[in-house]
Scaffold this motif. Structure first.
Motif, PDB file in Angstrom:
ATOM      1  N   ASP A 196     -24.540 -24.059  -0.436  1.00 38.73           N
ATOM      2  CA  ASP A 196     -24.852 -23.573  -1.779  1.00 38.73           C
ATOM      3  C   ASP A 196     -24.775 -22.040  -1.836  1.00 38.73           C
ATOM      4  OD1 ASP A 196     -25.729 -23.997  -4.508  1.00 38.73           O
ATOM      5  OD2 ASP A 196     -27.699 -23.285  -3.892  1.00 38.73           O
ATOM      6  N   PHE A 199     -21.176 -20.785  -1.862  1.00 35.96           N
ATOM      7  CA  PHE A 199     -20.605 -20.858  -3.206  1.00 35.96           C
ATOM      8  C   PHE A 199     -21.118 -19.701  -4.066  1.00 35.96           C
ATOM      9  CE2 PHE A 199     -19.168 -25.192  -2.415  1.00 35.96           C
ATOM     10  CZ  PHE A 199     -18.103 -25.344  -3.299  1.00 35.96           C
ATOM     11  N   TYR A 203     -18.543 -17.254  -6.033  1.00 34.01           N
ATOM     12  CA  TYR A 203     -18.348 -17.325  -7.485  1.00 34.01           C
ATOM     13  C   TYR A 203     -18.848 -16.058  -8.185  1.00 34.01           C
ATOM     14  CZ  TYR A 203     -19.158 -18.493 -12.363  1.00 34.01           C
ATOM     15  OH  TYR A 203     -19.191 -18.455 -13.733  1.00 34.01           O
ATOM     16  N   MET A 253     -12.746 -26.707  -2.894  1.00 26.60           N
ATOM     17  CA  MET A 253     -13.986 -26.214  -3.487  1.00 26.60           C
ATOM     18  C   MET A 253     -13.805 -26.241  -5.007  1.00 26.60           C
ATOM     19  SD  MET A 253     -14.646 -22.811  -1.176  1.00 26.60           S
ATOM     20  CE  MET A 253     -16.029 -22.252  -2.203  1.00 26.60           C
ATOM     21  N   ILE A 255     -15.606 -25.585  -8.959  1.00 24.47           N
ATOM     22  CA  ILE A 255     -16.670 -24.972  -9.748  1.00 24.47           C
ATOM     23  C   ILE A 255     -16.505 -25.408 -11.197  1.00 24.47           C
ATOM     24  CG2 ILE A 255     -17.709 -22.812 -10.554  1.00 24.47           C
ATOM     25  CD1 ILE A 255     -16.607 -21.485  -7.998  1.00 24.47           C
ATOM     26  N   TYR A 275     -21.416 -26.633  -8.509  1.00 28.05           N
ATOM     27  CA  TYR A 275     -20.497 -26.519  -7.383  1.00 28.05           C
ATOM     28  C   TYR A 275     -20.174 -27.906  -6.827  1.00 28.05           C
ATOM     29  CZ  TYR A 275     -22.291 -21.685  -7.379  1.00 28.05           C
ATOM     30  OH  TYR A 275     -22.680 -20.411  -7.729  1.00 28.05           O
TER      31      TYR A 275
END
Length: 367
Positions: A196, A199, A203, A253, A255, A275
């Motif tokens: 987490d 990510f 981002y 990955m 989003i 995510y």
């Protein structure tokens, strides 16, 4: 019927009503709007001629106590296996189909007097046709993490994309999906803290304006609310460092950014960022569509509660709550698979009660 293989544990010489007869009465009665043992017994007495068309062999209809007692003797695992085999026979999954897995609590099964915890079931939901493929009960001393692999083991999910919320984001579950020749799409949250955080470090909101990878966006307006959904895909897993090697066959990955605006001003917007990791090389549109499809399982939960009154059902003794939950799921699948009458679940149940020919049509895939 697909359920004749379920073993009847009663002494053969003392059996007045066969197990298959009792299961048939129960399914037909629940299809016709009955949600209690007494209602099921009443249905059996009044609709014996109809039941004879589907193999009913009893000279009389069993009492409510008999139905409740016999249904309580059924092995939940045997009924689970029969249910899954039935679904395999009448629903063929297509390559790439999204199968959503999520849990639901049977709130009415909680018994305050005996401190009996409410039963929690994990469902596998084929999002294309809106039917449940199988269920697994969560043991009272564990959680969904242990129930999900057991359910996956029973399902034929080869070629499918299996979606789960953060509870299912576990290494062993991801490996089980790969072992079943399927792909996973798992939501990432705080239960996988390092992932987490990786990510979070990757981002940036500016990506919504300028992004080097694949992206896709959609807008939908309903009930005075405008929702914009944006999907971003990154296949450069180096941003995860060594974490990328912890997840089997990891390729993507993802989003998802959702912006909900209920007023005319931007400050009234609600922004959420989710995510995902996937073993499939998804496009941004595929991520967008798959995450949206996943939440269709909530519509199934709503139909169970509203159309089949699952949350208010007070059946609790021994395994009866679990057995009845599986019967409700069968009934919901039967009603959703019948396409000739365009109506909601409650109205379809009323039609089954009023029109025996329609009920016979709904029962078609069980024969």
């Amino acid at each position: 019927m697909h359920f004749v293989s379920i073993k009847d544990i009663r002494q053969e010489g003392k059996v007045e009503h066969t197990l298959s007869d009792i299961i048939l009465i129960t399914i037909c009665a629940v299809l016709s709007g009955h949600d209690t043992w007494k209602g099921i017994s009443d249905y059996g007495r009044k609709q014996r001629d109809f039941l004879l068309r589907f193999g009913f062999s009893g000279k009389t209809s069993p009492s409510a106590d008999t139905i409740a007692r016999v249904m309580g003797t059924i092995s939940p695992k045997a009924l689970q296996k029969a249910f899954i085999e039935w679904m395999k026979s009448c629903h063929e999954l297509t390559d790439g189909e999204v199968v959503a897995i999520d849990g639901k609590t049977l709130r009415g099964s909680y018994n305050r007097a005996t401190d009996q915890a409410a039963i929690h079931m994990v469902n596998a939901f084929a999002t294309a046709n809106g039917v449940c493929l199988g269920q697994s009960k969560v043991d009272s001393k564990t959680n969904e993490i242990t129930a999900i692999p057991k359910l996956l083991e029973l399902l034929d999910i080869s070629g499918c994309l299996i979606t789960m919320d953060a509870m299912g984001c576990q290494h062993k579950i991801a490996q089980k999906i790969i072992d079943k020749n399927a792909d996973y799409l798992l939501a990432v949250k705080g239960n996988q803290g390092k992932l987490d955080k990786a990510f979070d470090n990757y981002y940036r909101p500016a990506m919504l304006q300028k992004f080097d990878g694949d992206s896709y966006a959609s807008q939908e307006k309903s009930h005075g609310r405008l929702e914009t959904r944006c999907a971003l895909i990154n296949t450069d897993l180096s941003v995860l460092g060594d974490l990328a090697y912890d997840w089997p066959e990891l390729k993507t990955m993802g989003i998802m950014v959702s912006v909900r605006q209920e007023g005319k001003h931007a400050e009234e917007s609600d922004i959420s960022v989710r995510y995902y990791i996937s073993s499939k090389a998804l496009t941004a549109k595929e991520l967008h569509d798959a995450t949206r499809s996943h939440w269709l399982i909530e519509s199934m939960h709503w139909q169970l509660d509203v159309g089949l009154k699952e949350d208010v059902c007070r059946i609790r003794v021994d395994d009866r709550a679990e057995i009845f939950a599986r019967i409700r799921q069968m009934v919901l699948n039967l009603l959703k698979q019948e396409k000739s009458f365009k109506a909601g679940i409650q109205r379809k149940r009323m039609m089954c009660a009023m029109d025996q020919e329609y009920l016979a049509t709904v029962l078609g895939s069980l024969s």
